[in-house]
Motif scaffolding. Structure first.
Motif, PDB file in Angstrom:
ATOM      1  N   PRO A  71       0.904  -1.191  -0.003  1.00 33.25           N
ATOM      2  CA  PRO A  71       0.159   0.024   0.024  1.00 33.25           C
ATOM      3  C   PRO A  71       0.857   1.358   0.077  1.00 33.25           C
ATOM      4  O   PRO A  71       0.565   2.228  -0.580  1.00 33.25           O
ATOM      5  CB  PRO A  71      -1.069  -0.248   1.331  1.00 33.25           C
ATOM      6  CG  PRO A  71       0.110  -1.042   2.163  1.00 33.25           C
ATOM      7  CD  PRO A  71       0.581  -2.097   1.276  1.00 33.25           C
ATOM      8  N   ARG A 118      -4.126  -8.659  -3.333  1.00 36.45           N
ATOM      9  CA  ARG A 118      -4.055  -8.217  -1.893  1.00 36.45           C
ATOM     10  C   ARG A 118      -2.719  -7.668  -1.651  1.00 36.45           C
ATOM     11  O   ARG A 118      -1.546  -7.969  -2.136  1.00 36.45           O
ATOM     12  CB  ARG A 118      -4.835  -9.290  -1.087  1.00 36.45           C
ATOM     13  CG  ARG A 118      -3.823 -10.501  -1.024  1.00 36.45           C
ATOM     14  CD  ARG A 118      -4.400 -11.737  -0.125  1.00 36.45           C
ATOM     15  NE  ARG A 118      -3.389 -12.897  -0.045  1.00 36.45           N
ATOM     16  CZ  ARG A 118      -2.446 -12.721   0.955  1.00 36.45           C
ATOM     17  NH1 ARG A 118      -2.323 -12.013   1.687  1.00 36.45           N
ATOM     18  NH2 ARG A 118      -1.699 -14.016   0.851  1.00 36.45           N
ATOM     19  N   TYR A 119      -2.886  -6.903  -0.651  1.00 37.05           N
ATOM     20  CA  TYR A 119      -1.821  -6.475   0.154  1.00 37.05           C
ATOM     21  C   TYR A 119      -0.874  -7.432   0.634  1.00 37.05           C
ATOM     22  O   TYR A 119      -1.591  -8.325   1.571  1.00 37.05           O
ATOM     23  CB  TYR A 119      -1.747  -5.059   0.880  1.00 37.05           C
ATOM     24  CG  TYR A 119      -2.483  -4.004   0.394  1.00 37.05           C
ATOM     25  CD1 TYR A 119      -1.912  -3.672  -0.911  1.00 37.05           C
ATOM     26  CD2 TYR A 119      -3.538  -3.239   0.883  1.00 37.05           C
ATOM     27  CE1 TYR A 119      -2.309  -2.490  -1.554  1.00 37.05           C
ATOM     28  CE2 TYR A 119      -3.997  -2.258   0.125  1.00 37.05           C
ATOM     29  CZ  TYR A 119      -3.453  -1.720  -0.999  1.00 37.05           C
ATOM     30  OH  TYR A 119      -3.675  -0.522  -1.832  1.00 37.05           O
ATOM     31  N   GLY A 172     -10.996   5.182  -1.407  1.00 36.72           N
ATOM     32  CA  GLY A 172      -9.592   5.325  -1.729  1.00 36.72           C
ATOM     33  C   GLY A 172      -8.893   6.564  -1.112  1.00 36.72           C
ATOM     34  O   GLY A 172      -9.598   7.505  -0.563  1.00 36.72           O
ATOM     35  N   ARG A 231      -9.133  -1.038   1.717  1.00 40.36           N
ATOM     36  CA  ARG A 231      -9.090  -2.041   1.071  1.00 40.36           C
ATOM     37  C   ARG A 231      -9.485  -3.528   1.794  1.00 40.36           C
ATOM     38  O   ARG A 231      -9.994  -4.388   1.096  1.00 40.36           O
ATOM     39  CB  ARG A 231      -7.684  -2.193   0.298  1.00 40.36           C
ATOM     40  CG  ARG A 231      -7.076  -1.293  -0.511  1.00 40.36           C
ATOM     41  CD  ARG A 231      -8.458  -1.339  -2.147  1.00 40.36           C
ATOM     42  NE  ARG A 231      -7.934  -0.180  -2.697  1.00 40.36           N
ATOM     43  CZ  ARG A 231      -7.049  -0.065  -3.567  1.00 40.36           C
ATOM     44  NH1 ARG A 231      -6.239  -0.933  -3.553  1.00 40.36           N
ATOM     45  NH2 ARG A 231      -7.013   0.946  -4.392  1.00 40.36           N
ATOM     46  N   THR A 232      -9.233  -3.317   3.163  1.00 44.90           N
ATOM     47  CA  THR A 232      -9.716  -4.749   3.795  1.00 44.90           C
ATOM     48  C   THR A 232     -11.186  -4.512   4.302  1.00 44.90           C
ATOM     49  O   THR A 232     -11.468  -5.304   4.824  1.00 44.90           O
ATOM     50  CB  THR A 232      -8.601  -4.882   4.905  1.00 44.90           C
ATOM     51  OG1 THR A 232      -8.337  -3.711   5.755  1.00 44.90           O
ATOM     52  CG2 THR A 232      -7.200  -5.269   4.467  1.00 44.90           C
TER      53      THR A 232
END
Length: 281
Positions: A71, A118-119, A172, A231-232
């Motif tokens: 990220p 995904r991160y 975002g 994002r999570t």
């Protein structure tokens, strides 16, 4: 591999499933490195490894992270200067053979490529905060708060009042480096989508940077932590707002009165905002 390679400003420890980067502390070490402390980069987050000549008798070993794996790098979007790239290790030229060995060994362990879904690299941990030119930004892991400064915030932001954005309402983060013109941090909400045409200094969902305000080592980790949380999409309770300092409330009412007398705030807006401020006592 279990080996350690020391360079300028950082030490890389090669492990069986990751590379642990420990950044040094000191007046010559970039402040971003000091703020990050250390980072563990899983091998699954690495696209490749390069070794190139550096400046003034040095060589540079660099990890190429996969797109979407980190990220911090996603929100930086290529805006970092070469010297503050956290994936870059500069070494004296006499260690080139050793660096080449580690580059080859690490490359042989890689089996992932392409964008990550995904991160894979951990974001900086909240709570985080920094001072922008027009306000203070804080992130506690569940919501972002903007508290406007009466000396820097525009009348549009004062009319809107201090802001709180739950992570669940965000889509975002837009970060523009304070080292370029019109640097800022803007939150993108699920209701509004991408940033529109409103300038950051007029947008209550943004804070603007300036000379000495919103430095990279503070605002970038902040933005990365918020983006990772978005994002999570964690589910959390709405935080209970803390009681405000009466002296601060009085100062804000005074400044609101100045805006009212200057014709920048209508009678209705003045009465409504004053009632909101008094309700926070």
């Amino acid at each position: 591999m279990g080996d350690v390679l020391a360079g300028f400003h950082a030490v890389w420890e090669f492990e069986s499933d990751s590379v642990l980067i420990r950044y040094e502390r000191g007046i010559r070490t970039p402040k971003l490195f000091q703020a990050l402390g250390e980072r563990r980069i899983p091998l699954s987050a690495i696209e490749g490894v390069t070794l190139t000549p550096g400046k003034r008798g040095s060589v540079v070993l660099r990890i190429q992270p996969r797109a979407g794996a980190d990220p911090l790098m996603e929100v930086a979007a290529g805006q970092l200067r070469e010297g503050t790239d956290p994936y870059r290790l500069a070494l004296p030229a006499e260690r080139e053979t050793l660096a080449e060995y580690y580059a080859d060994e690490l490359t042989g362990l890689l089996d992932e490529s392409g964008a990550a879904d995904r991160y894979l690299v951990a974001a900086p941990k909240p709570p985080l905060h920094f001072k922008a030119y027009d306000g203070k930004a804080a992130f506690d892991g569940t919501s972002v708060q903007f508290r406007w400064s009466w000396t820097g915030a525009s009348s549009a932001k004062w009319k809107a009042g201090d802001q709180s954005f739950p992570v669940a309402d965000l889509s975002g983060v837009e970060w523009r480096s304070p080292e370029v013109f019109e640097g800022h941090l803007r939150l993108l909400t699920r209701s509004t989508g991408p940033a529109g045409t409103v300038p950051p200094d007029q947008d209550p969902a943004a804070v603007v940077f300036g000379l000495g305000y919103g430095p990279v080592h503070e605002s970038l980790p902040f933005a990365a932590a918020v983006l990772a949380a978005v994002r999570t999409r964690p589910t959390s309770a709405v935080p209970v707002p803390a009681r405000r300092d009466p002296a601060d409330i009085a100062e804000r009412i005074r400044h609101l009165g100045e805006l009212h007398r200057a014709g920048l705030v209508t009678d209705e807006e003045f009465s409504s905002k004053k009632a909101d401020l008094l309700a926070e006592l």
